[in-house]
Design an enzyme around this catalytic site. Structure first.
Site, PDB file in Angstrom:
ATOM      1  N   GLY A 186      -0.664  -0.889  -0.346  1.00  0.00           N
ATOM      2  CA  GLY A 186      -0.702   0.580  -0.070  1.00  0.00           C
ATOM      3  C   GLY A 186       0.463   1.400  -0.701  1.00  0.00           C
TER       4      GLY A 186
ATOM      5  N   GLY B 193       1.205   4.634  -1.092  1.00  0.00           N
ATOM      6  CA  GLY B 193       1.413   6.024  -0.631  1.00  0.00           C
ATOM      7  C   GLY B 193       2.795   6.412  -0.252  1.00  0.00           C
ATOM      8  CB  ALA B 194       4.631   9.008   1.711  1.00  0.00           C
ATOM      9  CB  ILE B 195       5.305   4.388   4.351  1.00  0.00           C
ATOM     10  CG1 ILE B 195       5.276   5.615   5.055  1.00  0.00           C
ATOM     11  CG2 ILE B 195       5.933   3.588   4.801  1.00  0.00           C
ATOM     12  CD1 ILE B 195       6.721   6.397   5.332  1.00  0.00           C
TER      13      ILE B 195
ATOM     14  CG  ASN C  48       2.279   7.240  11.492  1.00  0.00           C
ATOM     15  OD1 ASN C  48       3.067   6.631  11.765  1.00  0.00           O
ATOM     16  ND2 ASN C  48       1.574   8.038  10.620  1.00  0.00           N
TER      17      ASN C  48
ATOM     18  CE  LYS D 153       6.314   7.851  13.302  1.00  0.00           C
ATOM     19  NZ  LYS D 153       6.394   6.915  11.967  1.00  0.00           N
TER      20      LYS D 153
ATOM     21  CG  ASN E  93       0.933  13.525  12.931  1.00  0.00           C
ATOM     22  OD1 ASN E  93       0.873  13.351  11.567  1.00  0.00           O
ATOM     23  ND2 ASN E  93       2.020  13.256  13.459  1.00  0.00           N
TER      24      ASN E  93
END
Length: 331
Positions: free
Chosen positions: A16, A18-20, A111, A213, A221
């Site tokens: 993946g 994406g951002a992370i 998440n 978290k 969110n």
């Protein structure tokens, strides 16, 4: 499981981009660690041509990495970071078999409530599955929990373009074994991440950090999808923060029912959220781009856990239902 190989021989894959995923890829590659990335579409093409670029508090990090669309092109790995959204796990995990050998360590950087939450636990729910995140136990069947190292990631990042990411806050990852043991592989993965300039902590109670978290995600969110508000507004603006406080209290009660030790008081938590500044949540970004929302892992799974303990979360449930309605494609 065996120790990880020494750094020159270590095979690390990030699933993946994406951002992370790009944050980890850029940081690890710039630390000298050979990195492979599993990506697709425009992101695959962009990384193949230009590599990954991360701009964070330490400046700009650019790296060329090996990239592929098919796990079979990369082969068996020593360490796999799964950096995708929770809704894609059930369909993705079975396809990752070519990456997983007998001693592969898998770190889900995902998440919400993890599918492995009750694995390695000794309570009355030991080894049961959470339907909201593992329907029918399909994820548990696809990947033996012996491979899994728990992870809670506190990295605030945003994709600016395929393979190009910006992060505005310090990076932190907390890792722990599902059975809370202090294993050699836990120490080795933490050392690898620290060597990449990311703060990494080994935890003896990984579920405590998970709840921290989960609470941060659940209080911000879904409500951000309804309001378009930043973290500073959600936690600091009167009216919005009153709703946040109700979700916070409901989630804290559920966390306490599972024996979690949450290391903050509500007022401190609210101030910490406001201090994050004009940050847009990842779920708000997903909503704006028409991507699936992580409502099952971030919200529905917590509701399911509350119900198992005879608890009700009426405000949280209402906000989740409204966010789900708003995210319908026809709206």
């Amino acid at each position: 499981m065996d120790d990880l190989p020494s750094p020159p021989n270590r095979r690390v894959c990030i699933v993946g981009a994406g951002a992370i995923g790009c944050t980890l890829a850029a940081r690890l590659a710039n630390s000298g660690q050979p990195v492979s990335v599993l990506a697709r579409g425009a992101t695959l093409a962009a990384i193949a041509s230009h590599g990954v670029t991360l701009t964070d508090l330490d400046g700009e990090h650019h790296a060329h990495v090996k990239v592929a669309a098919d796990p079979a092109q990369l082969g068996e790995q020593d360490l796999v970071f799964i950096c995708i959204k929770a809704p894609g796990l059930a369909s993705l995990l079975p396809t990752l078999a070519p990456l997983i050998g007998p001693h592969t360590v898998v770190v889900p950087v995902v998440n919400g409530v993890p599918w492995w939450y009750f694995h390695g636990d000794t309570g009355r729910f030991a080894n049961s599955h959470i339907e909201a995140v593992d329907p029918g136990g399909v994820i548990s069947q696809a990947l033996d929990v012996k491979h899994v190292l728990g992870c809670v990631v506190f990295i605030t990042a945003e994709v600016l373009a395929p393979g190009v990411v910006r992060a505005s806050n310090p990076h932190l990852m907390i890792l722990g074994e599902p059975d809370n043991s202090q294993s050699p592989r836990l120490a080795q993965v933490c050392a690898l991440i620290k060597g990449a300039g990311i703060e990494a902590r080994a935890s003896e109670r990984i579920r405590d950090s998970l709840w921290t978290k989960i609470i941060a995600n659940l209080t911000s969110n879904p409500l951000s999808v309804l309001t378009g508000a930043t973290l500073a507004q959600l936690y600091g603006q009167p009216g919005l923060n009153a709703v946040v406080a109700k979700i916070l209290n409901e989630t804290l009660l559920t966390a306490a029912a599972y024996g979690a030790r949450v290391g903050f008081d509500p007022q401190t938590f609210m101030q910490m959220g406001a201090d994050m500044g004009e940050v847009r949540t990842s779920m708000l970004q997903d909503y704006e781009h028409g991507r699936p929302l992580e409502l099952q892992a971030i919200g529905d799974a917590v509701i399911e856990l509350a119900e198992r303990q005879g608890l009700n979360m009426p405000v949280t449930r209402d906000i989740l239902n409204l966010a789900r309605f708003r995210s319908q494609p026809s709206l």
